[in-house]
Design a protein around this motif. Structure first.
Motif, mmCIF file in Angstrom:
data_model
loop_
_atom_site.group_PDB
_atom_site.id
_atom_site.type_symbol
_atom_site.label_atom_id
_atom_site.label_comp_id
_atom_site.label_asym_id
_atom_site.label_seq_id
_atom_site.Cartn_x
_atom_site.Cartn_y
_atom_site.Cartn_z
ATOM 1 N N SER A 23 0.802 -1.238 0.000
ATOM 2 C CA SER A 23 0.000 0.000 0.000
ATOM 3 C C SER A 23 0.826 1.275 0.000
ATOM 4 C CB SER A 23 -0.974 -0.002 1.197
ATOM 5 O OG SER A 23 -1.805 -1.145 1.141
ATOM 6 N N TRP B 238 -3.458 -0.363 4.326
ATOM 7 C CA TRP B 238 -4.342 -0.580 3.181
ATOM 8 C C TRP B 238 -5.652 0.191 3.261
ATOM 9 C CZ3 TRP B 238 -9.167 -2.439 4.055
ATOM 10 C CH2 TRP B 238 -9.383 -3.150 5.241
ATOM 11 N N PHE C 118 -4.058 3.762 -0.449
ATOM 12 C CA PHE C 118 -4.171 2.680 -1.423
ATOM 13 C C PHE C 118 -4.558 1.373 -0.745
ATOM 14 C CE2 PHE C 118 -0.617 5.254 -3.399
ATOM 15 C CZ PHE C 118 -1.383 5.777 -4.424
ATOM 16 N N VAL C 119 -5.468 0.637 -1.389
ATOM 17 C CA VAL C 119 -5.719 -0.739 -0.973
ATOM 18 C C VAL C 119 -4.730 -1.605 -1.762
ATOM 19 C CG1 VAL C 119 -7.442 -2.551 -0.712
ATOM 20 C CG2 VAL C 119 -8.147 -0.146 -0.664
ATOM 21 N N HIS C 120 -3.475 -1.573 -1.302
ATOM 22 C CA HIS C 120 -2.372 -2.247 -1.990
ATOM 23 C C HIS C 120 -2.127 -1.576 -3.355
ATOM 24 C CE1 HIS C 120 -2.957 -5.089 1.218
ATOM 25 N NE2 HIS C 120 -4.170 -5.392 0.785
ATOM 26 N N VAL C 121 -0.982 -1.866 -3.970
ATOM 27 C CA VAL C 121 -0.663 -1.331 -5.297
ATOM 28 C C VAL C 121 -0.178 -2.487 -6.163
ATOM 29 C CG1 VAL C 121 0.838 0.198 -6.627
ATOM 30 C CG2 VAL C 121 -0.086 0.970 -4.427
ATOM 31 N N LYS D 298 -2.852 1.153 -10.053
ATOM 32 C CA LYS D 298 -3.850 0.080 -9.960
ATOM 33 C C LYS D 298 -3.867 -0.481 -8.549
ATOM 34 C CE LYS D 298 -6.628 -3.364 -11.218
ATOM 35 N NZ LYS D 298 -6.838 -3.971 -9.889
ATOM 36 N N GLU D 299 -5.061 -0.428 -7.921
ATOM 37 C CA GLU D 299 -5.251 -0.974 -6.576
ATOM 38 C C GLU D 299 -5.790 -2.406 -6.653
ATOM 39 O OE1 GLU D 299 -6.423 2.253 -3.349
ATOM 40 O OE2 GLU D 299 -8.014 1.932 -4.816
ATOM 41 N N LYS D 300 -6.018 -2.974 -5.481
ATOM 42 C CA LYS D 300 -6.731 -4.245 -5.407
ATOM 43 C C LYS D 300 -8.150 -4.052 -5.937
ATOM 44 C CE LYS D 300 -7.846 -7.917 -2.061
ATOM 45 N NZ LYS D 300 -7.782 -8.325 -0.636
ATOM 46 N N LYS E 157 -6.448 4.585 -9.524
ATOM 47 C CA LYS E 157 -6.478 5.969 -9.068
ATOM 48 C C LYS E 157 -5.516 6.800 -9.915
ATOM 49 C CE LYS E 157 -8.079 5.263 -4.337
ATOM 50 N NZ LYS E 157 -7.751 5.310 -2.884
ATOM 51 N N GLU F 256 -10.794 8.518 -10.895
ATOM 52 C CA GLU F 256 -10.753 7.077 -10.670
ATOM 53 C C GLU F 256 -11.306 6.357 -11.895
ATOM 54 O OE1 GLU F 256 -12.375 5.646 -6.998
ATOM 55 O OE2 GLU F 256 -11.133 6.983 -5.764
ATOM 56 N N ASP G 40 -6.307 -9.365 -6.954
ATOM 57 C CA ASP G 40 -4.991 -9.028 -6.421
ATOM 58 C C ASP G 40 -3.867 -9.465 -7.365
ATOM 59 O OD1 ASP G 40 -5.207 -11.739 -6.106
ATOM 60 O OD2 ASP G 40 -4.679 -11.770 -3.974
#
Length: 344
Positions: A127, A148, A152-155, A168-170, A175, A195, A203
């Motif tokens: 994240s 997270w 970001f919810v992870h990248v 690119k997130e999960k 974004k 977005e 994932d």
């Protein structure tokens, strides 16, 4: 005797006229026999980069995102960024930390890398987006703080071009930020300007690039290349924060696009059909116009060395760089061209 000679001469003239009739004796007739030239392209193995070429050769290579800039090859390798000479394939260094003044943050779970305008952008599944100076490799700033539920919810992917940063997130979110938002003293918790919706996804590592005014995403889950017009992103940015922008997409029957990168002439892609991984090269302009007729469509090289899962691609001159995650190596493929003349 004269009559006989005259008759013979008439016969000769007749046969010459007949020959010209069937062969069309003229300048145009010779042009009609000019051959048509066709260019054919085929890959050959040039080199490989493996763990044995990194540092003392005792580590590992788990390649994810790759990028080439200013004759350097950058490889996301687990918790570090490897740097190689992209022309000689010589190892240069390993970058393990983000360092800015007294602040040191270990790099972890690197998924993606993009180089633009003197900056290296590193996406982390933990994240964060790390932004470092291309020349000094010192930190400029970070976006996200590693939690997270924050920025970001992870990248799982990043590409930077034309003043925009695409992350690119999960799940199904990309974004969009402006590069000018990220400065030496900007806040880590930046608000995106827009977005985008990738339709499907979870994932997985995502590959993206920009060409001809479009962000193009290898939409593995949607079985399609996803096109987002950048002018449309800018004009609908505010509304997209409520309802993310959908792409233009034409799903394939079987192929799952895994990676895409643009060079001057080509869209260098990898696609998966069933359990088979393909390297596919499309003429760039045809690809941008959604005409998918690959000039190279190869599951291996000359019948040997089948490709594993190619999660990222890049090109420098006539060399293609493939992050073959299955086989834990960077495969360097030479793009060969031959011209075949076909007689009409």
């Amino acid at each position: 005797m004269e009559l006989t000679n005259q008759i013979n001469m008439n016969k000769i003239a007749f046969f010459i006229a007949l020959l010209c009739l069937f062969t069309n004796c003229s300048k145009d007739s010779y042009e009609a026999f000019e051959p048509t030239n066709y260019n054919y392209y085929y890959p050959t193995d040039e080199a490989t980069i493996t763990a044995s070429q990194i540092g003392d050769g005792t580590g590992k290579l788990d390649p994810k995102g790759i990028a080439i800039a200013n004759d350097k090859l950058y490889i996301c390798n687990g918790d570090v960024l490897e740097v190689f000479n992209a022309k000689t394939f010589a190892f240069i260094k390993t970058i393990k930390n983000y360092t800015k003044g007294a602040t040191t943050i270990p790099l972890t779970k690197l998924s993606s890398v993009s180089v633009d305008n003197g900056r290296i952008y590193l996406g982390s599944v933990d994240s964060r987006l790390f932004v470092i100076d291309e020349k000094t490799n010192l930190g400029i700033n970070t976006v996200g703080n590693g939690q997270w539920w924050q920025t970001f919810v992870h990248v799982f992917g990043v590409v930077v071009k034309d003043g925009l940063v695409f992350v690119k997130e999960k799940n199904t979110t990309i974004k969009v930020f402006e590069t000018s938002q990220i400065t030496d003293n900007s806040n880590w918790n930046l608000t995106p300007i827009a977005e985008l919706n990738t339709l499907e996804g979870y994932d997985e590592i995502y590959s993206m690039d920009v060409a001809s005014g479009n962000l193009v995403v290898a939409g593995r889950n949607a079985k399609s290349y996803l096109y987002y017009n950048i002018a449309n992103i800018r004009s609908n940015a505010t509304n997209s924060l409520v309802t993310p922008i959908n792409p233009t997409a034409t799903p394939f029957a079987d192929a799952k696009p895994i990676a895409v990168a643009f060079s001057t002439d080509w869209a260098v892609t990898s696609e998966k059909v069933g359990n088979v991984n393909y390297l596919r090269l499309y003429p760039k302009e045809e690809f941008v116009n959604k005409t998918y007729t690959p000039r190279i469509n190869a599951a291996d090289v000359m019948g040997a060395n089948p490709f594993g899962s190619i999660v990222s691609t890049a090109q420098l001159n006539d060399r293609l760089f493939l992050a073959d995650n299955t086989n834990q190596k960077i495969r360097i493929i030479k793009l060969n061209q031959t011209t075949i003349a076909e007689q009409k």
